[in-house]
Design an enzyme around this catalytic site. Structure first.
Site, PDB file in Angstrom:
ATOM      1  N   GLU A 150      -0.097  13.575   6.633  1.00 22.47           N
ATOM      2  CA  GLU A 150      -0.378  14.712   7.591  1.00 22.47           C
ATOM      3  C   GLU A 150       0.739  14.824   8.454  1.00 22.47           C
ATOM      4  O   GLU A 150       0.756  14.724   9.723  1.00 22.47           O
ATOM      5  CB  GLU A 150      -1.375  14.100   8.429  1.00 22.47           C
ATOM      6  CG  GLU A 150      -2.255  15.141   9.003  1.00 22.47           C
ATOM      7  CD  GLU A 150      -3.660  14.677   9.436  1.00 22.47           C
ATOM      8  OE1 GLU A 150      -4.491  13.921   8.728  1.00 22.47           O
ATOM      9  OE2 GLU A 150      -4.061  15.220  10.791  1.00 22.47           O
ATOM     10  N   LYS A 184      -6.820   7.932   3.573  1.00 21.29           N
ATOM     11  CA  LYS A 184      -7.069   7.337   4.882  1.00 21.29           C
ATOM     12  C   LYS A 184      -8.065   6.207   5.164  1.00 21.29           C
ATOM     13  O   LYS A 184      -9.167   6.494   4.747  1.00 21.29           O
ATOM     14  CB  LYS A 184      -7.651   8.776   5.762  1.00 21.29           C
ATOM     15  CG  LYS A 184      -6.468   9.621   6.246  1.00 21.29           C
ATOM     16  CD  LYS A 184      -7.143  10.542   7.227  1.00 21.29           C
ATOM     17  CE  LYS A 184      -5.868  11.599   7.312  1.00 21.29           C
ATOM     18  NZ  LYS A 184      -6.633  12.618   8.476  1.00 21.29           N
TER      19      LYS A 184
END
Ligand code: NAD
Ligand code: GLY
Length: 367
Positions: free
Chosen positions: A243, A149
């Site tokens: 995710e 991320k």
């Protein structure tokens, strides 16, 4: 002997995108070889901040050069406010000046701010450069350097502009922690506690019985904590890299409150881990108020966090502003707040349909 943890990704180009987290002492001096073992690098741009340049980033840069990789070093001001589009744009300009091309490797040497910012620049410059994470804070060792991320903040919302961009490798040198200021070190311990609450009750109990070693930065305790945290995070990232299934969202335990606290108090007022600590207590109290867990679970977290020198209560923040900031949370769906809440020690779930009134009651109870 260094410990190696493999992040074995699934899906498209899984083999190429999977990578190692190497954990050892004195590892920075071998950074050049670590890069060469993974990438056919001839040119690297080390991105660091003013608090890390000496000695860590300079050491990495020298190691790259000694391995035959032309190494340029670019510094940004230390602190969360550097995680901005403006700083990203300045870095793009530096890369152009340094004649970076698609074979240039970005090497992020620093804490989570540098990893997120340099990773975002790597993901977007020339449509994507390879990058290597060399984290230097405990928080970055156990969390931000792993999982891909990357991103920057907008004034109104934290981490809202970003990408998933996996590093080619993560090089963790335990020796970097010897220069880390105490407050920053404790901030990293909050993310360690988080892993215990969300995924591993035994690990939580181990932390409870080793607070003295942790506070003393005992090398054996640290190696265990970093390796276990990285393994737990890697297991989640391997199963839900982007995710999509909800699994990776469990890593955001406490973060809906945390990001709102950071945004409303002004980036940098609370360190990220401090806001995570408060956010976990708020989330646990929210779970209690919904009858999902007993008060003993919150009490254990408060006790451990306090022993580790972390805050557990919100001071003087406007509740309307916190609620507004929470609506920018990336877990929010169709305007509805969703929270990661514990169901027992070592297990959490994403829960939607929570009223603002319940959240306001928790905010009042966490002051
Ligand atoms: P940071 O990067 O701001 O570093 C903290 C401070 O410590 C800085 O002033 C830095 O100069 C200094 N520093 C770093 N290493 C040092 C060392 N070894 N010795 C002396 N000083 C050193 O803060 P952080 O806590 O590492 O990272 C916080 C950021 O990480 C936040 O922006 C947060 O959103 C992000 N984050 C990202 C992820 C992710 O998955 N990408 C996960 C968690 C947190
Ligand atoms: N820190 C949350 C994540 O990596 O998903």
């Amino acid at each position: 002997m260094p410990t190696t943890i493999r992040v074995a990704l699934a899906g498209q180009s899984a083999g190429e995108r999977s990578y190692d987290i190497a954990i050892g002492r004195g590892a920075l001096a071998a950074a050049g070889q670590f890069v060469l073992d993974r990438l056919p690098a001839r040119h690297a741009v080390v991105i660091t901040d003013s608090g890390v340049r000496q000695p860590h980033a300079e050491l990495v840069s020298r190691s790259l050069a000694a391995s035959g990789i032309k190494s340029d070093l670019v510094e940004v001001p230390a602190g969360e406010s550097s995680k901005s589009l403006a700083e990203g744009e300045r870095l793009y300009g530096e890369l152009v000046k340094l004649k970076a091309d698609r074979k240039t490797v970005i090497v992020a040497v620093g804490g989570g701010v540098i990893g997120d910012l340099a990773g975002f620049v790597a993901a977007t410059f020339a449509r994507g450069l390879a990058f290597v994470q060399v984290p230097t804070t405990l928080l970055a060792h156990v969390d931000s350097s792993v999982g891909g991320k990357v991103g920057v903040n907008l004034p109104a919302a934290k981490n809202i502009v970003g990408a998933f961009w996996q590093p080619a490798g993560v090089l963790i040198d335990l020796d970097t922690l010897t220069t880390l200021p105490e407050r920053e070190y404790r901030s990293g311990l909050a993310e360690v506690v988080k892993y215990g609450v969300i995924l591993d009750a035994d690990f939580f109990a181990w932390l409870e019985s080793h607070t003295a070693e942790l506070l003393a930065r005992d090398p054996a305790a640290l190696e265990h904590v970093i390796a276990r945290s990285c393994r737990l995070k890697a297991d989640v990232v391997e199963r839900d890299e982007r995710e999509l299934t909800g699994l990776r969202a469990v890593l955001n335990y406490g973060h809906t409150f945390c990001h709102a606290i950071e945004t409303v108090s002004g980036y940098g007022t609370y360190l990220h881990g401090e806001a995570v600590a408060i956010g976990m207590v708020c989330a646990s109290r929210l779970a209690e108020s919904l009858g999902r867990v007993g008060s003993d679970l919150t009490a254990r977290q408060v006790s451990l966090l306090a022993k580790l020198g972390l805050p557990t209560a919100i001071a003087n923040l406007d509740h309307d502003a916190l609620l507004t900031a929470m609506h920018h949370d990336k877990k929010a769906e169709h305007g509805q707040l969703r929270f990661v809440l514990p169901s027992r020690l070592g297990s959490v779930e994403v829960v939607g349909g929570i009223s603002e009134a319940s959240v306001r009651a928790v905010l009042r109870g966490c002051e």
